[in-house]
Write a protein that holds these residues in place. Structure first.
Motif, PDB file in Angstrom:
ATOM      1  N   VAL A  51       0.885  -1.160   0.000  1.00  0.00           N
ATOM      2  CA  VAL A  51       0.000   0.000   0.000  1.00  0.00           C
ATOM      3  C   VAL A  51       0.918   1.203   0.000  1.00  0.00           C
ATOM      4  O   VAL A  51       1.889   1.259   0.764  1.00  0.00           O
ATOM      5  N   GLY A  52       0.652   2.167  -0.878  1.00  0.00           N
ATOM      6  CA  GLY A  52       1.525   3.324  -0.951  1.00  0.00           C
ATOM      7  C   GLY A  52       0.850   4.528  -1.575  1.00  0.00           C
ATOM      8  O   GLY A  52      -0.353   4.510  -1.847  1.00  0.00           O
ATOM      9  N   VAL A  53       1.667   5.542  -1.813  1.00  0.00           N
ATOM     10  CA  VAL A  53       1.193   6.805  -2.362  1.00  0.00           C
ATOM     11  C   VAL A  53       1.898   7.059  -3.691  1.00  0.00           C
ATOM     12  O   VAL A  53       3.125   6.956  -3.784  1.00  0.00           O
ATOM     13  N   VAL A  54       1.127   7.404  -4.696  1.00  0.00           N
ATOM     14  CA  VAL A  54       1.673   7.682  -6.023  1.00  0.00           C
ATOM     15  C   VAL A  54       2.439   9.009  -5.983  1.00  0.00           C
ATOM     16  O   VAL A  54       1.897  10.036  -5.578  1.00  0.00           O
ATOM     17  N   LEU A  55       3.710   8.958  -6.407  1.00  0.00           N
ATOM     18  CA  LEU A  55       4.523  10.166  -6.501  1.00  0.00           C
ATOM     19  C   LEU A  55       4.594  10.694  -7.920  1.00  0.00           C
ATOM     20  O   LEU A  55       4.695  11.896  -8.139  1.00  0.00           O
ATOM     21  N   PHE A  56       4.556   9.770  -8.891  1.00  0.00           N
ATOM     22  CA  PHE A  56       4.745  10.158 -10.281  1.00  0.00           C
ATOM     23  C   PHE A  56       3.903   9.267 -11.170  1.00  0.00           C
ATOM     24  O   PHE A  56       3.831   8.065 -10.964  1.00  0.00           O
ATOM     25  N   VAL A  57       3.281   9.893 -12.170  1.00  0.00           N
ATOM     26  CA  VAL A  57       2.448   9.171 -13.138  1.00  0.00           C
ATOM     27  C   VAL A  57       2.834   9.618 -14.540  1.00  0.00           C
ATOM     28  O   VAL A  57       2.927  10.821 -14.819  1.00  0.00           O
TER      29      VAL A  57
END
Length: 159
Positions: A51-57
């Motif tokens: 489970v994590g947080v998107v930093l870059f897309v």
């Protein structure tokens, strides 16, 4: 009788990093697409669930913060939105990622460097931070958690 004196030996200072080295350390020049700061879950090819947080897309590619200073790359098609509440540390990462994503090159910003807050110009955005020009004209490379707009106070003490 000869007397010996022990003189301190000064090691040569390592050279300051170049702009190219700072850019590389920060993941290369890039601006994220919409979705930075979103909480996601995904499973690695080895079967480990994160489970994590998107930093870059960019397109189908996601760089996701999963643990203290650990970022994993996955595909958007392999990730799912998280419905449950996030731990407090990930909430802070998500907020910082959203603030950083909203910054633009050329914008005046505040930043934390060597324990003090200063103001400068965001020269170049990278995947995980930015190159910032300080008031004295020198360039510094800073991680995304150390940057925020000049006209805003940070919502927490930047780390």
């Amino acid at each position: 009788m000869v007397r010996k004196f022990g003189l301190p030996v000064l090691a040569p200072r390592p050279p300051l990093p170049t702009v190219d080295a700072m850019r590389k350390r920060l993941g290369g020049r890039a601006s994220t697409e919409a979705g930075a700061g979103d909480a996601v879950t995904f499973t690695t090819p080895g079967g480990v669930r994160h489970v994590g947080v998107v930093l870059f897309v960019r397109g189908d590619e996601l760089d996701v913060w999963v643990d203290e200073n650990v970022v994993r790359r996955t595909r958007r098609s392999s990730a799912a939105a998280v419905d449950a509440s996030l731990p407090r540390d990930l909430v802070a990462i998500a907020n910082d990622a959203r603030v950083f994503a909203a910054l633009a090159e050329g914008q005046r910003i505040r930043y934390l460097d060597e324990g003090r807050v200063d103001e400068g110009t965001l020269v170049e955005k990278c995947r995980f931070g930015a190159l910032v020009e300080r008031a004295d004209g020198t360039m510094v490379g800073l991680g995304f958690r150390r940057l925020w707009p000049a006209d805003a106070e940070p919502s927490r003490e930047p780390s």
